[in-house]
Design a protein around this motif. Structure first.
Motif, PDB file in Angstrom:
ATOM      1  N   VAL A   1      -3.330  -3.708   8.670  1.00 47.29           N
ATOM      2  CA  VAL A   1      -2.697  -2.420   8.390  1.00 47.29           C
ATOM      3  C   VAL A   1      -3.770  -1.346   8.286  1.00 47.29           C
ATOM      4  N   ARG A   2      -3.570  -0.293   9.054  1.00 46.24           N
ATOM      5  CA  ARG A   2      -4.443   0.885   8.992  1.00 46.24           C
ATOM      6  C   ARG A   2      -3.843   1.845   7.978  1.00 46.24           C
ATOM      7  N   ILE A   3      -4.648   2.196   6.994  1.00 48.63           N
ATOM      8  CA  ILE A   3      -4.179   3.014   5.872  1.00 48.63           C
ATOM      9  C   ILE A   3      -4.835   4.382   5.941  1.00 48.63           C
ATOM     10  N   THR A   4      -4.015   5.416   5.946  1.00 43.99           N
ATOM     11  CA  THR A   4      -4.511   6.784   5.861  1.00 43.99           C
ATOM     12  C   THR A   4      -4.287   7.247   4.425  1.00 43.99           C
ATOM     13  N   TYR A   5      -5.356   7.768   3.807  1.00 46.63           N
ATOM     14  CA  TYR A   5      -5.233   8.117   2.392  1.00 46.63           C
ATOM     15  C   TYR A   5      -5.968   9.415   2.077  1.00 46.63           C
ATOM     16  N   ASP A   6      -5.636   9.961   0.927  1.00 50.50           N
ATOM     17  CA  ASP A   6      -6.249  11.188   0.434  1.00 50.50           C
ATOM     18  C   ASP A   6      -7.321  10.812  -0.589  1.00 50.50           C
ATOM     19  N   PRO A   7      -8.603  10.962  -0.239  1.00 51.62           N
ATOM     20  CA  PRO A   7      -9.672  10.569  -1.162  1.00 51.62           C
ATOM     21  C   PRO A   7      -9.673  11.345  -2.475  1.00 51.62           C
ATOM     22  N   ALA A   8      -8.992  12.484  -2.505  1.00 51.20           N
ATOM     23  CA  ALA A   8      -8.900  13.237  -3.751  1.00 51.20           C
ATOM     24  C   ALA A   8      -7.947  12.560  -4.735  1.00 51.20           C
ATOM     25  N   GLN A   9      -7.091  11.681  -4.230  1.00 54.24           N
ATOM     26  CA  GLN A   9      -6.119  11.003  -5.083  1.00 54.24           C
ATOM     27  C   GLN A   9      -6.429   9.521  -5.302  1.00 54.24           C
ATOM     28  N   VAL A  10      -7.029   8.905  -4.322  1.00 52.52           N
ATOM     29  CA  VAL A  10      -7.360   7.487  -4.449  1.00 52.52           C
ATOM     30  C   VAL A  10      -8.654   7.219  -3.679  1.00 52.52           C
ATOM     31  N   SER A  11      -9.544   6.452  -4.284  1.00 56.44           N
ATOM     32  CA  SER A  11     -10.833   6.174  -3.645  1.00 56.44           C
ATOM     33  C   SER A  11     -10.762   4.888  -2.835  1.00 56.44           C
ATOM     34  N   TYR A  12     -11.755   4.697  -1.972  1.00 61.02           N
ATOM     35  CA  TYR A  12     -11.838   3.460  -1.208  1.00 61.02           C
ATOM     36  C   TYR A  12     -12.015   2.271  -2.144  1.00 61.02           C
ATOM     37  N   ASP A  13     -12.792   2.448  -3.205  1.00 61.95           N
ATOM     38  CA  ASP A  13     -12.971   1.368  -4.179  1.00 61.95           C
ATOM     39  C   ASP A  13     -11.634   0.977  -4.823  1.00 61.95           C
ATOM     40  N   GLN A  14     -10.792   1.968  -5.102  1.00 66.98           N
ATOM     41  CA  GLN A  14      -9.478   1.659  -5.670  1.00 66.98           C
ATOM     42  C   GLN A  14      -8.598   0.919  -4.669  1.00 66.98           C
ATOM     43  N   LEU A  15      -8.702   1.282  -3.393  1.00 63.96           N
ATOM     44  CA  LEU A  15      -7.947   0.570  -2.365  1.00 63.96           C
ATOM     45  C   LEU A  15      -8.432  -0.871  -2.252  1.00 63.96           C
ATOM     46  N   LEU A  16      -9.723  -1.086  -2.383  1.00 64.63           N
ATOM     47  CA  LEU A  16     -10.253  -2.442  -2.380  1.00 64.63           C
ATOM     48  C   LEU A  16      -9.674  -3.256  -3.530  1.00 64.63           C
TER      49      LEU A  16
ATOM     50  N   PHE B   1       0.815  -1.220   0.000  1.00 69.05           N
ATOM     51  CA  PHE B   1       0.000   0.000   0.000  1.00 69.05           C
ATOM     52  C   PHE B   1       0.847   1.269   0.000  1.00 69.05           C
ATOM     53  N   ASP B   2       2.071   1.196   0.486  1.00 72.40           N
ATOM     54  CA  ASP B   2       2.948   2.364   0.413  1.00 72.40           C
ATOM     55  C   ASP B   2       3.302   2.721  -1.029  1.00 72.40           C
ATOM     56  N   HIS B   3       3.064   1.807  -1.953  1.00 72.34           N
ATOM     57  CA  HIS B   3       3.341   2.057  -3.365  1.00 72.34           C
ATOM     58  C   HIS B   3       2.095   2.476  -4.140  1.00 72.34           C
ATOM     59  N   VAL B   4       1.041   2.843  -3.431  1.00 72.70           N
ATOM     60  CA  VAL B   4      -0.197   3.286  -4.062  1.00 72.70           C
ATOM     61  C   VAL B   4      -0.292   4.806  -3.963  1.00 72.70           C
ATOM     62  N   LYS B   5      -0.454   5.458  -5.092  1.00 70.47           N
ATOM     63  CA  LYS B   5      -0.578   6.915  -5.108  1.00 70.47           C
ATOM     64  C   LYS B   5      -1.802   7.340  -4.307  1.00 70.47           C
ATOM     65  N   GLY B   6      -1.617   8.300  -3.419  1.00 66.49           N
ATOM     66  CA  GLY B   6      -2.708   8.793  -2.594  1.00 66.49           C
ATOM     67  C   GLY B   6      -2.700   8.225  -1.193  1.00 66.49           C
ATOM     68  N   VAL B   7      -1.942   7.158  -0.969  1.00 64.51           N
ATOM     69  CA  VAL B   7      -1.800   6.618   0.383  1.00 64.51           C
ATOM     70  C   VAL B   7      -0.787   7.486   1.125  1.00 64.51           C
ATOM     71  N   LEU B   8      -1.190   8.014   2.257  1.00 64.40           N
ATOM     72  CA  LEU B   8      -0.366   8.949   3.008  1.00 64.40           C
ATOM     73  C   LEU B   8       0.431   8.270   4.116  1.00 64.40           C
ATOM     74  N   ASP B   9      -0.136   7.200   4.670  1.00 63.43           N
ATOM     75  CA  ASP B   9       0.541   6.541   5.797  1.00 63.43           C
ATOM     76  C   ASP B   9      -0.014   5.136   5.957  1.00 63.43           C
ATOM     77  N   THR B  10       0.852   4.210   6.393  1.00 62.15           N
ATOM     78  CA  THR B  10       0.419   2.860   6.719  1.00 62.15           C
ATOM     79  C   THR B  10       0.950   2.501   8.105  1.00 62.15           C
ATOM     80  N   THR B  11       0.113   1.852   8.906  1.00 61.38           N
ATOM     81  CA  THR B  11       0.493   1.478  10.267  1.00 61.38           C
ATOM     82  C   THR B  11       0.121   0.030  10.518  1.00 61.38           C
ATOM     83  N   SER B  12       1.085  -0.780  10.910  1.00 63.30           N
ATOM     84  CA  SER B  12       0.817  -2.178  11.238  1.00 63.30           C
ATOM     85  C   SER B  12       0.219  -2.289  12.630  1.00 63.30           C
ATOM     86  N   GLY B  13      -0.692  -3.250  12.795  1.00 60.95           N
ATOM     87  CA  GLY B  13      -1.305  -3.436  14.101  1.00 60.95           C
ATOM     88  C   GLY B  13      -2.128  -4.697  14.185  1.00 60.95           C
ATOM     89  N   TYR B  14      -2.914  -4.775  15.260  1.00 67.81           N
ATOM     90  CA  TYR B  14      -3.732  -5.952  15.549  1.00 67.81           C
ATOM     91  C   TYR B  14      -5.190  -5.521  15.700  1.00 67.81           C
TER      92      TYR B  14
END
Length: 199
Positions: free
Chosen positions: A74-89, A41-54
């Protein structure tokens, strides 16, 4: 350095032409080893941050040594103006083996199952629609769509593991068969939406 008083700052931001703060949104995915999910996900345009967790376990404050029932996620913080939730799916589905109910690749057991953790009704609806489409493509899908529960951030050494330990990470990813399996499951669609796929 001089700082503006809050009232002055608010007035400045309200002026025509003032740039609004970038909107952020969050998604949570479990896709096996969280080191690999972060890297993808760090290689996806519009993803701002990734955090590993449980997430999804039976105890509060889980740790790597003690997380019964929890998924590595992984909790993903993203910019919806650059990438949509559907694209992340789309990225999620095409970077895992969603037909495997027992884990992912060489990692077996509850921690390594796949899941989509919806944070609201809109995400749940989108996730279930995408799951139905994947089921038509692959014939079967073992990945559940679950309501997000508390997310506990993993220990510091897990964060950005692929950056901190590139040689060990690449060896693990290859030896575990992640890329080979994803490519076998998805063919030309493997790692769809990821820049520099299979990293």
């Amino acid at each position: 350095m001089r700082f503006l008083a809050p009232a002055a700052l608010a007035l400045l931001l309200a002026l025509p032409g003032a740039a609004p703060a970038a909107e952020k949104a969050t998604a949570i995915f479990a896709g096996g080893c969280f080191w690999c999910v972060e890297s993808d996900f760090d290689h996806v345009k519009g993803v701002l941050d990734t955090t590993s967790g449980y997430i999804g376990g039976s105890i509060a404050n889980p740790t790597y040594e003690n997380h019964p029932g929890s998924y590595e996620a992984v909790r993903i913080t993203y910019d919806p103006a650059q990438v949509s939730y559907d694209q992340l799916l789309t990225v999620f589905w095409h970077s895992v083996d969603p037909t495997d109910a027992g884990g992912q690749f060489c990692d077996r057991g509850p921690s390594y199952r796949t899941a989509i953790f919806a944070l609201n009704d809109g995400q749940a609806k989108a996730a279930n629609a995408s799951k139905a489409a994947v089921a038509k493509d692959l014939g079967t899908v073992a990945t559940p769509v679950l309501k997000a529960s508390a997310f506990t951030v993993a220990e510091g050494y897990h964060q950005d593991y692929y950056v901190k330990n590139p040689i060990k990470y690449r060896y693990y990813r290859t030896a575990c068969g992640r890329n080979a399996t994803v490519e076998k499951v998805w063919g030309a669609k493997a790692y769809k939406g990821i820049k520099g796929a299979s990293s």
